[in-house]
Write a protein that holds these residues in place. Sequence first.
Motif, PDB file in Angstrom:
ATOM      1  N   GLY A  43       0.796  -1.211   0.000  1.00 47.28           N
ATOM      2  CA  GLY A  43       0.000   0.000   0.000  1.00 47.28           C
ATOM      3  C   GLY A  43       0.834   1.270   0.000  1.00 47.28           C
ATOM      4  N   LEU A  44       2.054   1.189  -0.488  1.00 47.02           N
ATOM      5  CA  LEU A  44       2.939   2.343  -0.470  1.00 47.02           C
ATOM      6  C   LEU A  44       2.424   3.454  -1.382  1.00 47.02           C
ATOM      7  CD1 LEU A  44       5.527   3.591   0.564  1.00 47.02           C
ATOM      8  CD2 LEU A  44       6.750   2.471  -1.296  1.00 47.02           C
ATOM      9  N   GLY A  45       1.799   3.089  -2.473  1.00 48.37           N
ATOM     10  CA  GLY A  45       1.255   4.099  -3.384  1.00 48.37           C
ATOM     11  C   GLY A  45       0.218   4.970  -2.705  1.00 48.37           C
ATOM     12  N   GLN A  46      -0.651   4.353  -1.926  1.00 55.88           N
ATOM     13  CA  GLN A  46      -1.677   5.117  -1.205  1.00 55.88           C
ATOM     14  C   GLN A  46      -1.044   6.006  -0.143  1.00 55.88           C
ATOM     15  OE1 GLN A  46      -4.898   5.324  -1.948  1.00 55.88           O
ATOM     16  NE2 GLN A  46      -4.478   3.990  -3.696  1.00 55.88           N
ATOM     17  N   GLN A  47      -0.030   5.517   0.538  1.00 58.74           N
ATOM     18  CA  GLN A  47       0.653   6.320   1.550  1.00 58.74           C
ATOM     19  C   GLN A  47       1.311   7.542   0.926  1.00 58.74           C
ATOM     20  OE1 GLN A  47       3.418   3.845   3.661  1.00 58.74           O
ATOM     21  NE2 GLN A  47       1.837   2.459   4.419  1.00 58.74           N
ATOM     22  N   ILE A  48       1.914   7.360  -0.226  1.00 58.69           N
ATOM     23  CA  ILE A  48       2.561   8.487  -0.906  1.00 58.69           C
ATOM     24  C   ILE A  48       1.513   9.504  -1.339  1.00 58.69           C
ATOM     25  CG2 ILE A  48       3.848   9.150  -2.980  1.00 58.69           C
ATOM     26  CD1 ILE A  48       5.366   6.496  -2.713  1.00 58.69           C
ATOM     27  N   SER A  68       1.296  13.342   0.165  1.00 57.83           N
ATOM     28  CA  SER A  68       1.514  14.467  -0.740  1.00 57.83           C
ATOM     29  C   SER A  68       0.234  15.238  -1.035  1.00 57.83           C
ATOM     30  CB  SER A  68       2.134  13.980  -2.046  1.00 57.83           C
ATOM     31  OG  SER A  68       1.229  13.131  -2.731  1.00 57.83           O
ATOM     32  N   ALA A  69      -0.853  14.918  -0.355  1.00 56.49           N
ATOM     33  CA  ALA A  69      -2.113  15.621  -0.560  1.00 56.49           C
ATOM     34  C   ALA A  69      -1.958  17.072  -0.127  1.00 56.49           C
ATOM     35  CB  ALA A  69      -3.222  14.944   0.212  1.00 56.49           C
ATOM     36  N   PRO A  70      -2.668  18.004  -0.766  1.00 60.00           N
ATOM     37  CA  PRO A  70      -2.517  19.412  -0.432  1.00 60.00           C
ATOM     38  C   PRO A  70      -2.836  19.744   1.027  1.00 60.00           C
ATOM     39  CG  PRO A  70      -3.750  19.151  -2.463  1.00 60.00           C
ATOM     40  CD  PRO A  70      -3.542  17.787  -1.899  1.00 60.00           C
ATOM     41  N   GLY A  71      -3.773  19.048   1.643  1.00 63.31           N
ATOM     42  CA  GLY A  71      -4.155  19.348   3.014  1.00 63.31           C
ATOM     43  C   GLY A  71      -3.406  18.550   4.055  1.00 63.31           C
ATOM     44  N   ALA A  72      -2.424  17.770   3.668  1.00 65.97           N
ATOM     45  CA  ALA A  72      -1.708  16.920   4.619  1.00 65.97           C
ATOM     46  C   ALA A  72      -0.796  17.772   5.500  1.00 65.97           C
ATOM     47  CB  ALA A  72      -0.889  15.871   3.890  1.00 65.97           C
ATOM     48  N   PRO A 110       2.489  18.554   7.868  1.00 65.33           N
ATOM     49  CA  PRO A 110       3.889  18.118   7.712  1.00 65.33           C
ATOM     50  C   PRO A 110       4.248  16.887   8.545  1.00 65.33           C
ATOM     51  CG  PRO A 110       3.763  20.487   8.027  1.00 65.33           C
ATOM     52  CD  PRO A 110       2.375  19.943   8.233  1.00 65.33           C
ATOM     53  N   GLY A 111       3.587  16.688   9.680  1.00 67.33           N
ATOM     54  CA  GLY A 111       3.873  15.535  10.518  1.00 67.33           C
ATOM     55  C   GLY A 111       3.324  14.241   9.978  1.00 67.33           C
ATOM     56  N   GLU A 112       2.469  14.319   8.973  1.00 66.48           N
ATOM     57  CA  GLU A 112       1.853  13.124   8.405  1.00 66.48           C
ATOM     58  C   GLU A 112       2.711  12.510   7.304  1.00 66.48           C
ATOM     59  OE1 GLU A 112      -2.154  13.649   7.137  1.00 66.48           O
ATOM     60  OE2 GLU A 112      -2.629  14.950   8.811  1.00 66.48           O
ATOM     61  N   ARG A 113       3.859  13.051   7.094  1.00 63.01           N
ATOM     62  CA  ARG A 113       4.739  12.478   6.061  1.00 63.01           C
ATOM     63  C   ARG A 113       5.161  11.081   6.482  1.00 63.01           C
ATOM     64  NH1 ARG A 113       4.560  15.662   1.709  1.00 63.01           N
ATOM     65  NH2 ARG A 113       4.708  17.837   2.219  1.00 63.01           N
ATOM     66  N   MET A 114       5.544  10.266   5.517  1.00 67.76           N
ATOM     67  CA  MET A 114       5.923   8.893   5.789  1.00 67.76           C
ATOM     68  C   MET A 114       7.076   8.923   6.718  1.00 67.76           C
ATOM     69  SD  MET A 114       5.580   7.138   2.077  1.00 67.76           S
ATOM     70  CE  MET A 114       6.989   7.965   1.436  1.00 67.76           C
TER      71      MET A 114
END
Length: 60
Positions: free
Chosen positions: A41-46, A50-54, A56-60
């Motif tokens: 599921g790495l594609g979904q995590q990326i 990288s979503a506009p509303g994400a 900074p702490g939600e990065r992988m």
Amino acid sequence: MPMVGVAEVLITLLLLGILITPWLSGVIAFQYLDLRIRREGLGQQILQASAPGAAPGERM
């Protein structure tokens, strides 16, 4: 009909092997990488990271 010698056949097979082996290795490597990305599921995590509303702490 001309006869093809053993040497010509061996040289042709050698040249084809030199061309096909790297290409086939690349195909196998890309298939492995794609399967692993899909399975984990790495594609979904990326995409989520990288979503506009994400945040900074939600990065992988």
